[in-house]
Scaffold this motif. Structure first.
Motif, PDB file in Angstrom:
ATOM      1  N   UNK A  25     -48.694  53.741  56.650  1.00 14.83           N
ATOM      2  CA  UNK A  25     -47.483  53.273  57.310  1.00 14.83           C
ATOM      3  C   UNK A  25     -46.326  53.694  56.412  1.00 14.83           C
ATOM      4  N   UNK A  26     -45.411  54.463  56.969  1.00 12.71           N
ATOM      5  CA  UNK A  26     -44.358  55.115  56.196  1.00 12.71           C
ATOM      6  C   UNK A  26     -43.049  54.976  56.946  1.00 12.71           C
ATOM      7  N   UNK A  27     -42.030  54.474  56.286  1.00 12.22           N
ATOM      8  CA  UNK A  27     -40.746  54.328  56.954  1.00 12.22           C
ATOM      9  C   UNK A  27     -39.823  53.409  56.192  1.00 12.22           C
ATOM     10  N   UNK A  28     -38.987  52.708  56.920  1.00 12.78           N
ATOM     11  CA  UNK A  28     -37.934  51.889  56.331  1.00 12.78           C
ATOM     12  C   UNK A  28     -38.437  50.499  55.953  1.00 12.78           C
ATOM     13  N   UNK A  29     -37.487  49.602  55.739  1.00 14.41           N
ATOM     14  CA  UNK A  29     -37.833  48.235  55.351  1.00 14.41           C
ATOM     15  C   UNK A  29     -38.633  47.508  56.432  1.00 14.41           C
ATOM     16  N   UNK A  30     -38.568  47.970  57.668  1.00  9.72           N
ATOM     17  CA  UNK A  30     -39.413  47.369  58.713  1.00  9.72           C
ATOM     18  C   UNK A  30     -40.884  47.509  58.352  1.00  9.72           C
ATOM     19  N   UNK A  31     -41.225  48.601  57.728  1.00 11.27           N
ATOM     20  CA  UNK A  31     -42.592  48.812  57.241  1.00 11.27           C
ATOM     21  C   UNK A  31     -42.782  48.093  55.905  1.00 11.27           C
ATOM     22  N   UNK A  32     -41.856  48.293  54.983  1.00 15.41           N
ATOM     23  CA  UNK A  32     -41.969  47.706  53.644  1.00 15.41           C
ATOM     24  C   UNK A  32     -42.131  46.190  53.700  1.00 15.41           C
ATOM     25  N   UNK A  33     -41.431  45.535  54.595  1.00 21.88           N
ATOM     26  CA  UNK A  33     -41.463  44.073  54.675  1.00 21.88           C
ATOM     27  C   UNK A  33     -42.522  43.528  55.626  1.00 21.88           C
ATOM     28  N   UNK A  34     -43.396  44.368  56.119  1.00 28.17           N
ATOM     29  CA  UNK A  34     -44.470  43.948  57.033  1.00 28.17           C
ATOM     30  C   UNK A  34     -45.546  43.264  56.188  1.00 28.17           C
ATOM     31  N   UNK A  35     -45.358  41.986  55.955  1.00 34.75           N
ATOM     32  CA  UNK A  35     -46.219  41.232  55.045  1.00 34.75           C
ATOM     33  C   UNK A  35     -47.637  41.011  55.558  1.00 34.75           C
ATOM     34  N   UNK A  36     -47.832  41.058  56.851  1.00 26.28           N
ATOM     35  CA  UNK A  36     -49.163  40.815  57.409  1.00 26.28           C
ATOM     36  C   UNK A  36     -49.896  42.102  57.774  1.00 26.28           C
ATOM     37  N   UNK A  37     -49.446  43.220  57.259  1.00 26.17           N
ATOM     38  CA  UNK A  37     -50.030  44.520  57.627  1.00 26.17           C
ATOM     39  C   UNK A  37     -51.537  44.557  57.363  1.00 26.17           C
ATOM     40  N   UNK A  38     -51.971  44.124  56.191  1.00 25.03           N
ATOM     41  CA  UNK A  38     -53.407  44.124  55.877  1.00 25.03           C
ATOM     42  C   UNK A  38     -54.190  43.231  56.832  1.00 25.03           C
ATOM     43  N   UNK A  39     -53.625  42.084  57.181  1.00 18.87           N
ATOM     44  CA  UNK A  39     -54.307  41.165  58.101  1.00 18.87           C
ATOM     45  C   UNK A  39     -54.292  41.696  59.531  1.00 18.87           C
ATOM     46  N   UNK A  40     -53.172  42.308  59.922  1.00 19.63           N
ATOM     47  CA  UNK A  40     -53.058  42.829  61.286  1.00 19.63           C
ATOM     48  C   UNK A  40     -53.995  44.005  61.534  1.00 19.63           C
ATOM     49  N   UNK A  41     -54.333  44.721  60.480  1.00 17.97           N
ATOM     50  CA  UNK A  41     -55.238  45.868  60.581  1.00 17.97           C
ATOM     51  C   UNK A  41     -56.453  45.644  59.680  1.00 17.97           C
ATOM     52  N   UNK A  42     -57.027  44.454  59.757  1.00 17.12           N
ATOM     53  CA  UNK A  42     -58.134  44.095  58.868  1.00 17.12           C
ATOM     54  C   UNK A  42     -59.413  44.874  59.140  1.00 17.12           C
ATOM     55  N   UNK A  43     -59.435  45.644  60.206  1.00 20.51           N
ATOM     56  CA  UNK A  43     -60.615  46.433  60.558  1.00 20.51           C
ATOM     57  C   UNK A  43     -60.626  47.802  59.886  1.00 20.51           C
TER      58      UNK A  43
END
Length: 67
Positions: A26-44
């Motif tokens: 995931x590469x981009x602006x602060x919308x990506x940087x601040x996505x705190x649940x990214x690991x949980x949202x893509x836990x698969x």
């Protein structure tokens, strides 16, 4: 693009071991940087968050080769 330089260098250091198997990047602006649940949202699957604050498309292209 120099105003992002230090943040991108920190990302390079943080993820240098992920280069061989980064999973979904995931590469981009602060919308990506601040996505705190990214690991949980893509836990698969493995994910790598390379967002850096306030970046633009031009900044992402500028730094893409270094990451």
């Amino acid at each position: 693009m120099y105003w992002y330089e230090e943040e991108v260098k920190q990302l390079e250091r943080k993820h240098r071991l992920d280069r061989e198997h980064p999973g979904i990047i995931f590469y981009g602006s602060s919308s990506i940087r601040l996505w705190n649940s990214l690991d949980d949202d893509f836990d698969f699957t493995r994910v790598t968050n390379l967002g850096f604050g306030g970046s633009t498309l031009a900044a992402c292209v500028w730094f893409l080769k270094g990451l």
